[in-house]
Design a protein around this motif. Structure first.
Motif: not given
Length: 193
Positions: A116-118, A143-144, A151-155
């Motif tokens: 999660m995250g760059a 999964v990347y 954002s929480p939506d992205a997770l």
């Protein structure tokens, strides 16, 4: 190997039964492999591995606004022996990499990893000697989730993509389903006890 077909019949009080023959009702025909994959995909127990600012966004996914429980991943675990999905949230230092690997090795099979995250995915803006340039150098990542911080939506979207990946996985043998298998030696020891 021929496919084994399981039949599951759901019966409710409104379905009429006449002489052992049901009229109406629901009949589901599927393979055991598909049934197990569906159960695994919709009962993920994430292991929190928050390292930086992405951890705040990860924690907010279980809050009332985003409610990760709708997708079957409500129970965040603090111990690797009860988790099957590791979410690496934040920058991974080279000092923390062996700890990450040890915790990953303690997780039971089957297990998956979300980066999660760059910073966790590629080192982010920290291109120096102290930060691992991608968590995939330490553990296999499934999964990347991009963003800084995502954002929480992205997770949640990343978890949904992981669920799709789990559902698509095909077992090569019955042993790949990771069901309890009893060998003759195991049966002998259980009978003697």
């Amino acid at each position: 190997m021929p496919k084994k077909i399981e039949t599951v019949v759901f019966h409710d009080s409104s379905t009429p039964v006449l002489g052992g023959i049901e009229k109406g009702g629901n009949v589901v025909i599927t393979t055991a492999e598909t049934l197990i994959a569906q159960a695994r995909a919709h009962a993920l127990w994430p292991l929190t591995f928050g390292l930086a600012c992405c951890a705040i966004e990860m924690m907010s996914t279980v809050a009332s606004r985003f409610d990760l429980a709708r997708f079957g991943s409500e129970a965040f675990r603090a111990t690797p022996r009860q988790a099957d999905v590791m979410i690496i949230a934040g920058r991974l230092s080279k000092k923390m990499a062996p700890v990450l690997r040890q915790i990953y090795d303690q997780m039971p099979e089957p297990k998956w990893v979300i980066s999660m995250g760059a910073c966790a995915s590629s080192g982010g803006v920290y291109n120096n000697y102290a930060i691992v340039q991608g968590a995939d150098q330490v553990v296999p990542v499934d999964v990347y989730v991009p963003g800084c911080p995502p954002s929480p939506d992205a997770l949640i979207y990343g978890i949904m993509k992981l669920q799709e990946k789990i559902k698509r996985k095909k077992a090569k043998s019955f042993g790949d389903l990771r069901l309890i298998e009893l060998t003759p030696r195991t049966l002998e020891t259980e009978v003697k006890v």
